[in-house]
Design an enzyme around this catalytic site. Structure first.
Site, PDB file in Angstrom:
ATOM      1  N   HIS A 132     -32.771 -22.377 -39.156  1.00  0.00           N
ATOM      2  CA  HIS A 132     -33.087 -20.960 -38.978  1.00  0.00           C
ATOM      3  C   HIS A 132     -32.799 -20.118 -40.209  1.00  0.00           C
ATOM      4  CE1 HIS A 132     -28.769 -20.989 -38.012  1.00  0.00           C
ATOM      5  NE2 HIS A 132     -28.756 -19.695 -38.290  1.00  0.00           N
ATOM      6  N   ASP A 133     -31.819 -20.503 -41.000  1.00  0.00           N
ATOM      7  CA  ASP A 133     -31.456 -19.716 -42.180  1.00  0.00           C
ATOM      8  C   ASP A 133     -31.883 -20.378 -43.484  1.00  0.00           C
ATOM      9  OD1 ASP A 133     -30.394 -17.435 -41.101  1.00  0.00           O
ATOM     10  OD2 ASP A 133     -28.341 -18.177 -41.038  1.00  0.00           O
ATOM     11  N   LYS A 136     -32.430 -18.404 -46.664  1.00  0.00           N
ATOM     12  CA  LYS A 136     -31.309 -17.849 -47.436  1.00  0.00           C
ATOM     13  C   LYS A 136     -31.019 -18.650 -48.703  1.00  0.00           C
ATOM     14  CE  LYS A 136     -28.839 -15.551 -43.658  1.00  0.00           C
ATOM     15  NZ  LYS A 136     -27.587 -15.512 -42.856  1.00  0.00           N
ATOM     16  N   HIS A 161     -35.351 -13.163 -45.929  1.00  0.00           N
ATOM     17  CA  HIS A 161     -35.116 -14.593 -45.688  1.00  0.00           C
ATOM     18  C   HIS A 161     -35.928 -15.172 -44.526  1.00  0.00           C
ATOM     19  CE1 HIS A 161     -32.054 -13.498 -42.573  1.00  0.00           C
ATOM     20  NE2 HIS A 161     -32.303 -14.704 -42.097  1.00  0.00           N
ATOM     21  N   HIS A 185     -36.364 -14.924 -35.601  1.00  0.00           N
ATOM     22  CA  HIS A 185     -35.104 -14.794 -34.872  1.00  0.00           C
ATOM     23  C   HIS A 185     -34.398 -13.467 -35.121  1.00  0.00           C
ATOM     24  CE1 HIS A 185     -33.579 -16.335 -38.744  1.00  0.00           C
ATOM     25  NE2 HIS A 185     -32.382 -15.940 -38.390  1.00  0.00           N
ATOM     26  N   HIS A 186     -34.925 -12.635 -36.030  1.00  0.00           N
ATOM     27  CA  HIS A 186     -34.367 -11.294 -36.211  1.00  0.00           C
ATOM     28  C   HIS A 186     -35.270 -10.214 -35.616  1.00  0.00           C
ATOM     29  CE1 HIS A 186     -30.752 -12.193 -38.448  1.00  0.00           C
ATOM     30  NE2 HIS A 186     -31.427 -12.983 -39.253  1.00  0.00           N
ATOM     31  N   ASP A 214     -27.676 -17.048 -31.288  1.00  0.00           N
ATOM     32  CA  ASP A 214     -27.247 -16.625 -32.627  1.00  0.00           C
ATOM     33  C   ASP A 214     -26.381 -15.381 -32.566  1.00  0.00           C
ATOM     34  OD1 ASP A 214     -27.306 -17.082 -35.428  1.00  0.00           O
ATOM     35  OD2 ASP A 214     -28.779 -15.480 -35.686  1.00  0.00           O
TER      36      ASP A 214
END
Length: 280
Positions: A132-133, A136, A161, A185-186, A214
């Site tokens: 998911h990240d 970054k 990101h 997801h944000h 999360d």
């Protein structure tokens, strides 16, 4: 050079058929002189040949299919193990607590299963949660590990990101279906999230499921920019943001199965921890 399975099966079939026809025709010709009886026997041995070779082909094809399935499982396991090592190293770089990515991937997969997600969709969600990240990786450490709040310029960069992660996964064939979580997801249930400003069920289900996990994990664990929250406060916060930040139905499902999901958070990781200490 190793023969391919289809060519090998076809070769064996032709060889067996040729040997059977040559031998059986001569045996029948030697033992039976009556033309009508010989015709009946030729028909019977033809049916016998079909049954025997059909069974043989079934066994050979099943054997090769199972061998290919085993090879495919090993390939998938190897790829996933490589991804887990990458993610574990990324967590160390970001100073995440207790293998954050592995933990939330386990929990998100279980919450998805409880919601009825199965098969390939569940596998794609799990990999998406694990990665998911991934976006970054393109951000500087000064932002990722900053102990205090980000300024406006840093926040704008951080908000890139999800898009970067989506673009990275779209370049890998077997990860394209897993990009919903990194990309969305944000997003927020009320439409106030980023990067696309999606609202409600416009947000992919995988991302909505993951977001609940999360948020819980981000609050209940210590981060470089904040202390861990007490558990009761975290659960109260989830109830408060159900219907604004998070999908209210999925928050309810999470709370109804909280004990099970919480146990998964403490499950030891499959891949050994990567130590942040330099090797001598």
């Amino acid at each position: 050079m190793r023969t391919s399975p289809p060519l090998r099966i076809a070769g064996i079939y032709v060889l067996v058929a040729a040997v059977w026809i040559w031998c059986s025709d001569r045996v029948v010709g030697l033992l039976v002189s009556d033309a009508d009886l010989r015709m009946e026997l030729q028909t019977l041995k033809g049916w016998f040949f079909v049954l025997v070779t059909g069974a043989m082909l079934f066994w050979m094809i099943r054997h090769d299919v199972r061998r290919l399935e085993r090879s495919n499982r090993r390939l998938r396991a190897g790829r996933e193990q490589a991804l887990r090592v990458l993610v574990a190293a990324m967590d160390v770089r970001h100073q995440e607590t207790g293998h954050h990515s592995e933990r939330v991937a386990r929990m998100a997969a279980e919450l998805a299963r409880l919601d009825g997600v199965q098969g390939r969709v569940l596998d794609e969600l799990r990999l998406g949660a694990l990665l998911h990240d991934i976006g970054k990786l393109a951000l500087p450490d000064t932002i990722l590990t900053k102990p205090g709040p980000l300024d406006e310029e840093e926040r704008a960069l951080m908000r890139q990101h999800p898009r970067i992660g989506h673009e990275l996964l779209q370049q890998v064939d077997f990860l394209r279906g897993s990009s919903d979580v990194p990309y969305s997801h944000h997003e927020r249930w009320d439409g106030g999230g980023y990067p696309q400003g999606l609202r409600g069920e416009e947000i992919p289900l995988a991302a909505r499921i993951f977001s609940v996990i999360d948020v819980w994990d981000a609050l209940i664990t210590e981060r470089v920019y904040k202390p861990a929250w007490p558990e009761d406060r975290v659960l109260d916060y989830l109830r408060e943001v159900a219907g604004s930040q998070l999908d209210p139905r999925l928050v309810g499902l999470f709370l109804d199965n909280y004990a099970t999901l919480k146990r998964l958070a403490a499950t030891p990781d499959v891949v050994p921890a990567i130590s942040p200490q330099p090797v001598a």
